[in-house]
Design an enzyme around this catalytic site. Structure first.
Site, PDB file in Angstrom:
ATOM      1  N   HIS A 152       3.634   8.180   4.446  1.00 15.00           N
ATOM      2  CA  HIS A 152       2.965   8.172   3.140  1.00 15.00           C
ATOM      3  C   HIS A 152       3.802   8.880   2.085  1.00 15.00           C
ATOM      4  O   HIS A 152       3.361   9.066   0.956  1.00 15.00           O
ATOM      5  CB  HIS A 152       1.573   8.799   3.267  1.00 15.00           C
ATOM      6  CG  HIS A 152       0.743   8.074   4.290  1.00 15.00           C
ATOM      7  ND1 HIS A 152       0.718   8.439   5.612  1.00 15.00           N
ATOM      8  CD2 HIS A 152      -0.023   6.977   4.187  1.00 15.00           C
ATOM      9  CE1 HIS A 152      -0.047   7.588   6.285  1.00 15.00           C
ATOM     10  NE2 HIS A 152      -0.506   6.696   5.450  1.00 15.00           N
ATOM     11  N   GLN A 159       0.802  -1.226   0.000  1.00  9.38           N
ATOM     12  CA  GLN A 159       0.000   0.000   0.000  1.00  9.38           C
ATOM     13  C   GLN A 159       0.839   1.283   0.000  1.00  9.38           C
ATOM     14  O   GLN A 159       0.492   2.258  -0.640  1.00  9.38           O
ATOM     15  CB  GLN A 159      -0.937  -0.023   1.203  1.00  9.38           C
ATOM     16  CG  GLN A 159      -2.170   0.801   1.036  1.00  9.38           C
ATOM     17  CD  GLN A 159      -3.243   0.372   2.032  1.00  9.38           C
ATOM     18  OE1 GLN A 159      -3.059   0.513   3.247  1.00  9.38           O
ATOM     19  NE2 GLN A 159      -4.346  -0.138   1.546  1.00  9.38           N
TER      20      GLN A 159
END
Ligand SMILES: Cc1ncc(C[n+]2csc(CCOP(=O)(O)OP(=O)(O)O)c2C)c(N)n1
Length: 838
Positions: free
Chosen positions: A625, A576
Site C-alpha cells: 500500500h 486501487q
C-alpha cells in the site's frame, strides 16, 4: 513423396503435385449454385475463398523469398490457417476485428468485402440466405459468356422462386468455366501485407513501424506480437459497443474517443460484434484467461458483451504441443461463453458454424468462442526448423490437412473447377504477388527518428487548453443548471477548502458533466466510492452505466479501458494501489501506449488511469500500500504521468488529462499520493494550509495546467537553493524550506507535477537561478525520478552543484521501519545544508 516439409519450395511442390493429381471433372456445376446440396455457399463463393486463401499462401511464400535476400523483415505466416477466410466471410466488414498474426486469408476477404461495397454486405447470418457478397461480386462473376446474375444480384438471393427451382442443377454440364485469375479483389490486401513485410513507410496502418494486420476502413484494429494481450481489449470493446448502443438510444452527445468513423462517438454500427482471434497456446496466457473470465463474469451478472473469440488451433505454440483435448476442454469449460467448433480445412462448414456463432453473438449480445481446428505449415516462422521437434509423419499429417488443398478438392469434386484451372489461378496469383513484392521493396522506409515518433503520441497543447476553456464556458453557461443539479445545488467552489481527495472527487464529477462519454470504473469505485472515498457519490449522481465496479483483475480493468477508449468512450479506470498495477502493466505499456504508434493515429485509446500510490501511509500496509516506484511508467514512450500533490493542482491537472485524452487520444496515468488524500495541514496542526478551495468554472482558464509544466514555490529570497521534487516530497520540502528560511536561506521548491514528460525547461530555469539543486525523490535511488531530473540537467549543460535525496533501494517495510528507507524531512534538510556548505 516429400516427408520433411519445412520450406516454401516443398510446400509449393506439394501443392502442385496434389492439384495435378485431382480427378477430372465429370460434370460442370454452375458456379452460382450451392457448392453442394444445402451448402450455404455457392461454387463461385467458394472459389472466392480459394482465391483469398491462395493469395494468403502466396504472401507467405513471398515473405520467405523477400527474407532470402534481406529485403523482408517478417516471416511469420498464415499457412495452414487459411480456413479463417471463411470466418471473415461469415462476419460483417463493419464488425471490429483484432486478429491473430496468421490472419492473411481473413484480411484478404475483409479487404475485398470493403471494396465490393454495400452489395457485399448482405447479412451472412440471415437464415437460408446465400451469403452473397461476403465474398465480393467482382470476383465471383464467371466467364462473361455465361451470365450469372444470380450470383451478383442481391435481390435474387431472397427470391422465393429460388427455393422452388427445379432440382438440382448440381453436376449438370453447364459449360460455365470459372474465370482464370481471381486475384484482383485481393490485390490491395496483398500490397498492404507486402508493405508490412518490407517495412515500407507506405504501409497503410503502421507505416513501416511493424508488420500488423490493421486498417481503419476495414475495422481491423492492429494487434501487437504479445500473444493474447489484445483479448482484454476485445472484451472492453464489446462492453463499450453495447453500452454506447444503449446510450445512443438515450440521446448522447457525440464523443471524442476513437477517430474512426468521425461524426459519431461509436465508430462501429450499434449491432456490431467484436471478433478477436488467437492461437491455441495463447488460451493459457494470463491475459486470455482474464478476458474469458471477464466476459463470462459479466455474462453471469447479466451484462451484454458481444464478443466472438476465435481460437485457431494448430496444436502448437512454437515447439510446445497443446495436450490432446486440452484446448477444447478449457474452452468448453468457460462459464458464460458459448462454444462452437469447426474444422478449418472445411470451408463450407467453417463458414456455416462461424455464421451461426456470429449470429448468436449478434442476436444475444453475449460472448462465444469459435474453436477452429487448423494446421501449421512451414514452421512457426522463417527461422524455425520444425523438423527438430516434429516427426516427419506429423508434418505429413498436417500437409494432408492443408486447407487450401481442401478447398481445391471441394471445388473439383463439386465440378466448379478443374485442378488445372485452380493451379492456373494459384500461379497467376503467385506471379501477381511477386510483382507487387518487387514493386514495394523499393518503397521508402522510415528515415528519421522524427518520422518514427511522429505517430507516437500527438500533443496539441493549444487545443487542449481550448477544450478546457470550452468546458469552463459550458459549466458556467448552458451546463450550469445540470452542474448545480449534479452537485445537489451546492457546487464545489462553494464548499470551502478541500482536501486532495475531495478536490479529485469534484473534478471527476465536473469531468463527467463535461464528457458525456466518460466512465469511471474499477474495483470498489461505485457502491463504496473507492477505498479512500475519492469516487464517493459519483455513481449516485451519474448512474451505474457510467460509474461501475469491475471484477478484481487489473488486466481486465485496463482492458476494459482500452476497448472502451477505442470504441469512443473516455474511460477513467482506477487501479486501487500502485503495487497492483504491475501485474497488469503490459496493458498500458504494450497495448495502450502503442496503439497510435502502430496505427498512425487511425485508432486511439484515450484513457486517464487513476492510480492511488506512493508511500507515507503512517501505520498501514507495508510495501503493497506504499509502493514508491514509478520507474515502470516513466520509460513508456508517449505515456503521460501526472502526480498532483496539492488539491489546487489536482483538479486542473485532471481536467488537462481528460482534455488531452479527448483531444489527442493521450494515455495518462494520474498517480494520486495516498498519504496526501486527506492531509489538511502543512506547517502546523490545524493550519489547514494543505487544503484549497475548488475554483469556479470562470477561473479554469486562468488556472489551466499544461502537460509538462512545473509549479514553483518561492520561499524567502528563493535565491540560494532549488529543491526539485513531487508528490509527498513537495510537502516535506516546503516544510524544510520554511525551516531553512528561518536561517536566512532562500529556497525555491519546484513541484514537477508531471513525471512524463518531465518539465525540463522549468527544471533548467529554476536550477540555473540558484546554481544549487537538491533533488528530493521519494521513489528509489535506482530507477527513480531523480535519475531523470539529474540527466535532464546534465543534458542541458547545467554546471552548478547537485545532490539527490532518494528512497533506499528496498521495498517499503511495515510499520515504523518504513522510515528507515523513505526520504525524511531531516534528510532533506541535511542534503540542503551539505549543498549550501559548498
Ligand atoms: C506474451 C508472449 N510470450 C511469448 C511470445 C513468443 N511467442 C510468439 S508466438 C508464440 C507461440 C504462440 O502459439 P499459439 O498461440 O498457439 O499461436 P500459433 O503461433 O501456433 O498460431 C510464442 C511463445 C509472445 N509473442 N508473447
Amino acid at each position: 513423396m516429400l516427408s520433411l516439409v519445412t520450406t516454401p519450395q516443398d510446400l509449393d511442390d506439394r501443392f502442385r503435385e496434389t492439384l495435378a493429381a485431382l480427378p477430372a471433372v465429370a460434370r460442370r456445376r454452375d458456379p452460382a449454385d450451392p457448392v453442394s446440396d444445402d451448402a450455404p455457399l455457392t461454387g463461385a463463393q467458394v472459389l472466392d475463398l480459394f482465391d483469398a486463401q491462395v493469395t494468403s499462401r502466396q504472401l507467405d511464400l513471398a515473405g520467405r523469398w523477400l527474407r532470402s535476400f534481406g529485403e523482408g523483415f517478417y516471416t511469420i505466416g498464415s499457412a495452414g490457417h487459411e480456413g479463417n477466410a471463411a470466418v471473415a466471410a461469415a462476419l460483417r466488414p463493419t464488425d471490429p476485428a483484432l486478429l491473430h498474426y496468421r490472419s492473411g486469408a481473413f484480411y484478404c476477404v475483409r479487404a475485398a468485402q470493403a471494396v465490393a461495397g454495400p452489395a457485399s454486405t448482405a447479412d451472412p447470418e440471415s437464415p437460408k440466405s446465400v451469403p452473397q457478397g461476403s465474398v465480393p461480386p467482382g470476383s465471383v462473376s464467371p466467364d462473361p459468356a455465361q451470365p450469372t446474375e444470380r450470383s451478383t444480384d442481391p435481390e435474387r438471393l431472397d427470391d422465393p422462386e429460388r427455393s422452388t427451382d427445379p432440382e438440382p442443377t448440381d453436376l449438370q454440364p453447364t459449360g460455365a468455366e470459372p474465370p482464370i485469375g481471381g486475384f484482383a479483389p485481393y490485390a490491395d490486401a496483398a500490397r498492404d501485407v507486402l508493405r508490412g513485410m518490407v517495412a515500407s513507410s507506405q504501409e497503410p496502418i503502421a507505416g513501416g513501424r511493424h508488420k500488423v494486420f490493421g486498417r481503419a476502413d476495414l475495422a481491423i484494429v492492429p494487434t501487437t506480437s504479445t500473444i493474447a494481450s489484445h483479448l482484454p481489449r476485445a472484451v472492453g470493446m464489446g462492453l463499450a459497443v453495447e453500452r454506447l448502443r444503449r446510450l445512443d438510444s438515450a440521446g448522447r452527445r457525440t464523443g471524442a474517443g476513437a477517430r474512426v468513423g468521425s461524426g459519431s462517438a461509436a465508430p462501429w454500427p450499434p449491432d456490431a460484434i467484436v471478433v478477436c482471434s488467437f492461437g491455441d497456446a495463447s488460451v493459457n496466457h494470463a491475459s486470455a484467461t482474464a478476458a474469458f473470465n471477464t466476459a463470462g463474469w459479466y455474462d453471469h451478472a447479466g451484462l451484454r458483451i458481444p464478443v466472438l473469440f476465435v481460437c485457431e488451433d494448430n496444436g502448437l505454440g512454437i515447439s510446445v504441443r497443446s495436450p490432446e483435448g486440452w484446448v477444447e476442454a478449457t474452452l468448453r469449460a468457460r462459464p458464460g461463453i458459448r462454444y462452437f467448433s469447426a474444422d478449418g480445412a472445411d470451408p463450407v462448414r467453417t463458414y456455416e458454424v462461424a455464421a451461426e456463432a456470429a449470429a448468436w453473438v449478434r442476436r444475444n449480445r453475449r460472448p462465444a468462442v469459435l474453436h477452429l481446428r487448423t494446421v501449421r505449415l512451414m514452421g512457426h516462422a522463417g527461422a524455425d526448423a520444425e523438423s527438430a521437434y516434429r516427426a516427419p509423419a506429423e508434418l505429413t499429417e498436417d500437409l494432408e490437412r492443408d486447407p487450401v488443398v481442401a478447398t481445391a478438392r471441394l471445388l473439383v469434386d463439386a465440378g466448379v473447377a478443374t485442378g488445372e484451372e485452380l493451379l492456373a489461378r494459384y500461379d497467376e496469383t503467385g506471379w501477381q504477388v511477386r510483382r507487387l513484392a518487387e514493386e514495394v521493396l523499393g518503397e521508402p522506409k522510415l528515415a528519421s527518428a522524427a518520422d518514427v515518433v511522429s505517430a507516437l503520441a500527438p500533443r496539441r497543447p493549444v487545443r487542449v487548453a481550448r477544450a478546457v476553456a470550452d468546458a469552463a464556458a459550458q459549466a458556467s453557461g448552458p451546463g450550469a443548471g445540470a452542474r448545480a443539479e449534479a452537485f445537489g445545488g451546492k457546487p464545489p467552489e462553494l464548499a470551502g477548502p478541500m482536501t486532495l481527495a475531495q478536490s479529485i472527487n469534484a473534478a471527476l464529477a465536473d469531468g463527467m458533466l463535461d464528457h458525456p462519454q466518460m466512465a469511471v470504473f474499477g474495483e470498489d469505485v461505485a457502491a463504496k466510492g473507492g477505498v479512500y472515498g475519492v469516487t464517493k457519490g459519483l455513481r449516485d449522481r451519474f448512474g451505474a452505466a457510467r460509474v461501475f465496479d469491475t471484477l478484481l483483475d487489473e488486466t481486465s480493468v485496463l482492458g476494459l479501458g482500452l476497448g472502451a477508449g477505442l470504441a469512443g468512450m473516455l474511460p477513467v479506470p482506477e487501479i486501487q494501489y500502485l503495487a497492483y498495477l504491475h501485474n497488469a502493466e503490459d496493458q498500458l505499456r504494450g497495448e495502450a501506449a502503442t496503439m497510435q504508434f502502430f496505427s498512425r493515429g487511425a485508432f486511439r485509446n484515450p484513457m486517464v488511469v487513476r492510480v492511488a500510490g506512493l508511500a507515507y501511509q503512517e501505520g498501514f500496509g507495508g510495501h503493497f500500500h506504499n509502493d514508491n516506484s514509478v520507474a515502470v511508467l516513466r520509460d513508456v514512450p508517449g505515456l503521460v504521468v501526472a502526480v498532483p500533490a496539492r488539491p489546487d493542482d489536482a483538479a486542473p491537472m485532471l481536467r488537462t488529462c481528460l482534455a488531452s485524452a479527448a483531444v489527442d487520444g493521450s494515455v495518462c496515468v494520474f498517480v494520486e499520493p495516498i498519504a496526501l488524500y486527506h492531509t489538511r495541514d502543512l506547517y502546523a496542526d490545524g493550519d489547514g494550509e494543505w487544503m484549497a478551495g475548488y475554483p469556479e468554472p470562470g477561473a479554469w482558464v486562468a488556472g489551466h495546467v499544461p502537460i509538462g509544466r512545473a509549479r514553483v514555490y518561492r520561499v524567502g529570497s528563493a535565491d540560494d537553493l532549488t529543491i526539485i521534487t513531487f508528490g509527498n516530497g513537495v510537502r516535506m520540502s516546503l516544510r524544510a524550506a520554511a525551516a531553512l528560511a528561518e536561517e536566512g536561506v532562500g529556497t525555491r521548491v519546484v513541484d514537477l507535477r508531471w513525471l512524463a514528460p518531465l518539465p525540463v525547461a522549468d527544471i533548467i530555469r529554476e536550477s540555473s537561478a540558484t546554481g544549487r539543486v537538491l533533488v528530493v525523490d521519494e521513489t528509489r535511488r535506482s530507477g527513480g525520478v531523480g535519475e531523470g531530473v539529474i540527466a535532464a540537467l546534465v543534458d542541458a549543460g547545467y554546471v552548478g552543484a547537485a545532490r539527490r535525496v532518494a528512497a533506499v533501494d528496498s521495498f517499503v517495510p511495515l510499520g515504523p521501519a518504513a522510515r528507515q528507507v523513505l526520504v525524511s524531512a531531516e534528510a532533506i534538510t541535511d542534503g540542503a545544508r551539505t549543498l549550501l556548505a559548498r
